[in-house]
Structure formats: structure tokens, C-alpha cells
Design a protein around this motif. Structure first.
Motif, PDB file in Angstrom:
ATOM      1  N   CYS A  16      -3.905  -7.071  -0.417  1.00  0.00           N
ATOM      2  CA  CYS A  16      -4.410  -7.068  -1.791  1.00  0.00           C
ATOM      3  C   CYS A  16      -4.788  -8.478  -2.244  1.00  0.00           C
ATOM      4  N   ILE A  19      -8.072  -9.575  -0.657  1.00  0.00           N
ATOM      5  CA  ILE A  19      -9.242  -8.870  -1.185  1.00  0.00           C
ATOM      6  C   ILE A  19      -9.509  -9.215  -2.649  1.00  0.00           C
ATOM      7  N   LEU A  47     -13.198  -4.449  -6.022  1.00  0.00           N
ATOM      8  CA  LEU A  47     -12.238  -5.145  -5.165  1.00  0.00           C
ATOM      9  C   LEU A  47     -10.838  -4.544  -5.312  1.00  0.00           C
ATOM     10  N   ARG A  49     -10.101  -1.463  -6.193  1.00  0.00           N
ATOM     11  CA  ARG A  49     -10.088  -0.158  -5.520  1.00  0.00           C
ATOM     12  C   ARG A  49      -9.915  -0.339  -4.014  1.00  0.00           C
ATOM     13  N   GLU A  50     -10.597  -1.313  -3.455  1.00  0.00           N
ATOM     14  CA  GLU A  50     -10.472  -1.578  -2.016  1.00  0.00           C
ATOM     15  C   GLU A  50      -9.054  -2.029  -1.677  1.00  0.00           C
ATOM     16  N   ALA A  53      -6.795   0.876  -1.650  1.00  0.00           N
ATOM     17  CA  ALA A  53      -7.069   1.757  -0.515  1.00  0.00           C
ATOM     18  C   ALA A  53      -6.484   1.236   0.792  1.00  0.00           C
ATOM     19  N   VAL A  54      -6.468  -0.090   0.969  1.00  0.00           N
ATOM     20  CA  VAL A  54      -5.978  -0.658   2.232  1.00  0.00           C
ATOM     21  C   VAL A  54      -4.499  -1.005   2.213  1.00  0.00           C
TER      22      VAL A  54
END
Length: 64
Positions: A16, A19, A47, A49-50, A53-54
Motif C-alpha cells: 500500500c 502504491i 491508487l 483501490r489498487e 486490491a493487492v
């Protein structure tokens, strides 16, 4: 967008922070996530949201 993080779930992977460094940081002693901005501007939403997600521990929750 409103972000919440579950420090108990966080495993300190740091994805996090890599990103979205304006929204997330990590504690120096154990790497657990620090939420810098619980309601980031629209420019950060993709960013965030990504990052959610990861997250390997699913410690980031988003309310849109």
C-alpha cells in the motif's frame, strides 16, 4: 471515498505504501500500516483501490 484499515490483519508487506505513499505509511518498529488520509482526494482514488486490491492481508476496506 472513506478508507479504514485493520491493523490486526496487516502483515506489514508495504504494498500500500509503495502504491499510494500519500495515503499510507508504515510504523518503523513493526511495519504495520498507518493511514495518513482516511478520505483522500479524487486524484488518489485509483491508487487507493489498487492498494486495497493487492493487500495480501485484506486489511484495507473502502467505502465509496
Amino acid at each position: 471515498m472513506k478508507i479504514t484499515v485493520d491493523e490486526d490483519k496487516c502483515c506489514g508487506a508495504g504494498q500500500c505504501v509503495l502504491i499510494a505513499p500519500e495515503v499510507f505509511d508504515q510504523r518503523d518498529d513493526d511495519g504495520i500500516v498507518i493511514l495518513l488520509d482516511a478520505e483522500p482526494g479524487a486524484d488518489q482514488h485509483a491508487l487507493v483501490r489498487e492498494a486495497a486490491a493487492v493487500c495480501p492481508a485484506a486489511a484495507i476496506t473502502l467505502a465509496e
